[in-house]
Design a protein around this motif. Structure first.
Motif, PDB file in Angstrom:
ATOM      1  N   UNK A 272       0.770  -1.129   0.159  1.00  0.00           N
ATOM      2  CA  UNK A 272      -0.036   0.197   0.094  1.00  0.00           C
ATOM      3  C   UNK A 272       0.973   1.181   0.118  1.00  0.00           C
ATOM      4  N   UNK A 273       0.659   1.833  -0.989  1.00  0.00           N
ATOM      5  CA  UNK A 273       1.382   3.258  -1.227  1.00  0.00           C
ATOM      6  C   UNK A 273       0.667   4.575  -1.112  1.00  0.00           C
ATOM      7  N   UNK A 274      -0.865   4.209  -1.100  1.00  0.00           N
ATOM      8  CA  UNK A 274      -1.665   5.290  -1.085  1.00  0.00           C
ATOM      9  C   UNK A 274      -1.783   6.113  -2.317  1.00  0.00           C
ATOM     10  N   UNK A 275      -2.066   7.435  -2.040  1.00  0.00           N
ATOM     11  CA  UNK A 275      -1.953   8.364  -3.130  1.00  0.00           C
ATOM     12  C   UNK A 275      -0.809   8.321  -3.937  1.00  0.00           C
ATOM     13  N   UNK A 276       0.377   8.100  -3.459  1.00  0.00           N
ATOM     14  CA  UNK A 276       1.531   8.102  -4.226  1.00  0.00           C
ATOM     15  C   UNK A 276       1.586   6.944  -5.164  1.00  0.00           C
ATOM     16  N   UNK A 277       0.737   5.901  -5.207  1.00  0.00           N
ATOM     17  CA  UNK A 277       0.741   4.400  -6.111  1.00  0.00           C
ATOM     18  C   UNK A 277       0.788   5.059  -7.605  1.00  0.00           C
ATOM     19  N   UNK A 278       1.838   4.547  -8.134  1.00  0.00           N
ATOM     20  CA  UNK A 278       2.048   4.778  -9.704  1.00  0.00           C
ATOM     21  C   UNK A 278       1.239   3.628 -10.452  1.00  0.00           C
ATOM     22  N   UNK A 279       0.503   2.692  -9.737  1.00  0.00           N
ATOM     23  CA  UNK A 279      -0.173   1.813 -10.882  1.00  0.00           C
ATOM     24  C   UNK A 279      -1.381   2.229 -10.904  1.00  0.00           C
ATOM     25  N   UNK A 280      -2.060   2.051 -12.297  1.00  0.00           N
ATOM     26  CA  UNK A 280      -3.375   2.413 -12.536  1.00  0.00           C
ATOM     27  C   UNK A 280      -4.139   1.418 -12.566  1.00  0.00           C
ATOM     28  N   UNK A 281      -5.396   1.450 -11.863  1.00  0.00           N
ATOM     29  CA  UNK A 281      -6.283   0.547 -11.916  1.00  0.00           C
ATOM     30  C   UNK A 281      -7.445   0.524 -13.407  1.00  0.00           C
ATOM     31  N   UNK A 282      -7.449  -0.250 -14.352  1.00  0.00           N
ATOM     32  CA  UNK A 282      -8.139   0.076 -15.209  1.00  0.00           C
ATOM     33  C   UNK A 282      -9.771   0.360 -15.162  1.00  0.00           C
ATOM     34  N   UNK A 283     -10.234  -0.618 -14.230  1.00  0.00           N
ATOM     35  CA  UNK A 283     -11.783  -0.347 -14.034  1.00  0.00           C
ATOM     36  C   UNK A 283     -12.057   0.941 -13.538  1.00  0.00           C
ATOM     37  N   UNK A 284     -10.970   1.593 -12.568  1.00  0.00           N
ATOM     38  CA  UNK A 284     -11.297   2.736 -11.945  1.00  0.00           C
ATOM     39  C   UNK A 284     -11.097   4.179 -12.954  1.00  0.00           C
ATOM     40  N   UNK A 285     -10.003   3.711 -13.902  1.00  0.00           N
ATOM     41  CA  UNK A 285      -9.548   4.922 -14.565  1.00  0.00           C
ATOM     42  C   UNK A 285     -11.169   4.802 -15.798  1.00  0.00           C
ATOM     43  N   UNK A 286     -11.434   3.521 -16.024  1.00  0.00           N
ATOM     44  CA  UNK A 286     -12.593   3.894 -17.144  1.00  0.00           C
ATOM     45  C   UNK A 286     -13.963   4.473 -16.447  1.00  0.00           C
ATOM     46  N   UNK A 287     -14.044   3.975 -15.312  1.00  0.00           N
ATOM     47  CA  UNK A 287     -15.468   4.452 -14.608  1.00  0.00           C
ATOM     48  C   UNK A 287     -15.338   6.037 -14.313  1.00  0.00           C
ATOM     49  N   UNK A 288     -14.215   6.710 -13.498  1.00  0.00           N
ATOM     50  CA  UNK A 288     -14.379   7.772 -13.390  1.00  0.00           C
ATOM     51  C   UNK A 288     -13.787   8.674 -14.644  1.00  0.00           C
ATOM     52  N   UNK A 289     -13.058   8.119 -15.333  1.00  0.00           N
ATOM     53  CA  UNK A 289     -12.838   8.846 -16.775  1.00  0.00           C
ATOM     54  C   UNK A 289     -14.057   8.972 -17.608  1.00  0.00           C
ATOM     55  N   UNK A 290     -14.963   8.105 -17.591  1.00  0.00           N
ATOM     56  CA  UNK A 290     -16.233   8.281 -18.410  1.00  0.00           C
ATOM     57  C   UNK A 290     -17.049   9.299 -17.831  1.00  0.00           C
ATOM     58  N   UNK A 291     -17.151   9.405 -16.525  1.00  0.00           N
ATOM     59  CA  UNK A 291     -17.926  10.502 -15.832  1.00  0.00           C
ATOM     60  C   UNK A 291     -17.432  11.882 -15.835  1.00  0.00           C
ATOM     61  N   UNK A 292     -15.919  11.958 -15.920  1.00  0.00           N
ATOM     62  CA  UNK A 292     -15.228  13.235 -16.054  1.00  0.00           C
ATOM     63  C   UNK A 292     -15.489  13.908 -17.361  1.00  0.00           C
ATOM     64  N   UNK A 293     -15.585  12.704 -18.489  1.00  0.00           N
ATOM     65  CA  UNK A 293     -15.977  13.337 -19.895  1.00  0.00           C
ATOM     66  C   UNK A 293     -17.059  13.721 -19.989  1.00  0.00           C
ATOM     67  N   UNK A 294     -18.125  13.090 -19.443  1.00  0.00           N
ATOM     68  CA  UNK A 294     -19.544  13.230 -19.551  1.00  0.00           C
ATOM     69  C   UNK A 294     -20.120  14.704 -18.630  1.00  0.00           C
ATOM     70  N   UNK A 295     -19.357  14.654 -17.213  1.00  0.00           N
ATOM     71  CA  UNK A 295     -19.705  15.676 -16.162  1.00  0.00           C
ATOM     72  C   UNK A 295     -19.052  17.038 -16.445  1.00  0.00           C
ATOM     73  N   UNK A 296     -17.627  16.822 -16.965  1.00  0.00           N
ATOM     74  CA  UNK A 296     -16.874  18.045 -16.557  1.00  0.00           C
ATOM     75  C   UNK A 296     -16.313  18.238 -15.271  1.00  0.00           C
TER      76      UNK A 296
END
Length: 282
Positions: A137-161
Motif C-alpha cells: 500500500x503506497x496510498x495516493x503515491x501509488x503509480x499503478x493505474x487500476x483500469x476499472x477505476x480509470x474507465x469508470x471515473x474517466x467516463x464520468x469526467x468526460x460526461x460531467x466535466x
C-alpha cells in the motif's frame, strides 16, 4: 496473515492486519459521524460494519485481508464528507476494492489519478500490518493505474466535466470494503471465497447496504457488474426497501465486452435509465 509454516486449515481473523492506522483512523465515538447528516449516517453504518467484520474468520485460499476503511479512513472520510450530501437519486454500487484502486485510496473505483486530480481527495493512508510483498500500500503515491477505476471515473469526467455535477445526483459505494488475496497475491473476489464464509460476509454487508440506502434516500441503486446488481436486489427486497435496482456492465479489463467499448455500453444503459441527461454537461 497466516505465516509460511501455518496449516492450510488455520483461519485468518479479519482485522488482524489493520492495527497500523493513520492518526485519524476510525473511532466508534467520533462526534463527526454522529450529527445526523447523510454523510454522518453513511460513515456510522460503515463503522458498525467494520466492527462486525473484525469478528469474521477466513480460511484458504485467503491469506491476506486488507480493509481500507481502517487504514485509509482519512481519505475515505474526505471522499464521503466532500460528496455525500443530501439530494442523491442514484447510488452506483461496486462489489469490493481492487488492489490498485480503493485498496490504495479509500475511494470506490479509486484509481489514483482520478482520485487526486479530478475528485481532489487528500489525506493520509496507512498500512495493514500484514502486506503481501507484491501488493504494498503506497496510498495516493501509488503509480499503478487500476483500469476499472480509470474507465469508470474517466467516463464520468468526460460526461460531467466537474465532479460536482456527478455528485449532485449520484454517489458511489462498494458493497464489501474488504480485499482478499491468496498466498501468491492473486486478488480473490467474494464469489471465490468458501461458500459459508462468503455468505457470513455478505450477510453483514447486506445490512450495511440497507442502512446506506436509507441514509442517502436514493430512488435507484445501479449495480456495477451483475454480482453487485443481484446482491443489491436480494438485500433490499429482503429488507422490504422499495428502491429500484438496475445494473451496468463492469468496466473490468477481464471482461472482453468492456474492452470492446465500455463507455458506449454504459452510456446507452444510463440513457435508458434516465440518468444520462442529468449528467451531460453539454
Amino acid at each position: 496473515m497466516l505465516d509460511d509454516n501455518s496449516s492450510a486449515n488455520e483461519t485468518l481473523v479479519c482485522g488482524d492486519g489493520e492495527k497500523n492506522q493513520p492518526p485519524c483512523g476510525p473511532k466508534q465515538q467520533d462526534p463527526g459521524v454522529l450529527d445526523g447528516t447523510p454523510s454522518s449516517r453513511f460513515l456510522k453504518a460503515e463503522l458498525e460494519l467494520n466492527t462486525h467484520l473484525r469478528r469474521l474468520t477466513f480460511s484458504e485460499p485467503v491469506r491476506y485481508i486488507y480493509n481500507p476503511l481502517e487504514y485509509a479512513w482519512d481519505t475515505h472520510r474526505c471522499y464521503v464528507e466532500k460528496y455525500c450530501q443530501p439530494g442523491k437519486k442514484f447510488l452506483f454500487l461496486g462489489m469490493n476494492p481492487g488492489p490498485f484502486g480503493m485498496a490504495q485510496t479509500g475511494v470506490p473505483f479509486g484509481e489514483v489519478r482520478s482520485v487526486v486530480d479530478w475528485l481532489k481527495i487528500t489525506g493520509e493512508v496507512g498500512h495493514p500490518d500484514d502486506e503481501h510483498p507484491k501488493r504494498r500500500i503506497t496510498g495516493l503515491a501509488c503509480t499503478q493505474s487500476e483500469v476499472s477505476g480509470a474507465r469508470f471515473w474517466g467516463f464520468f469526467k468526460k460526461l460531467c466535466g466537474e465532479p460536482e455535477l456527478f455528485f449532485q445526483h449520484c454517489f458511489v459505494h462498494n458493497l464489501c470494503p474488504l480485499i482478499f488475496m491468496s498466498a501468491s497475491g492473486k486478488n480473490l473476489t467474494p464469489p471465490e471465497l468458501p461458500a459459508a464464509e462468503r455468505e457470513a460476509l455478505l450477510a453483514l454487508c447486506d445490512i450495511a447496504l440497507c442502512q446506506v440506502v436509507e441514509a442517502l434516500d436514493v430512488s435507484m441503486v445501479i449495480g456495477v457488474g451483475r454480482v453487485a446488481e443481484q446482491r443489491a436486489r436480494r438485500a433490499l427486497s429482503a429488507a422490504s426497501i422499495n428502491v429500484r435496482v438496475e445494473g451496468i456492465m463492469h468496466p473490468s479489463p477481464r471482461n472482453p465486452q468492456a474492452n470492446k467499448g465500455w463507455e458506449d455500453v454504459a452510456k446507452a444503459k444510463l440513457a435508458e435509465l434516465g440518468v444520462l441527461s442529468l449528467l451531460n454537461n453539454s
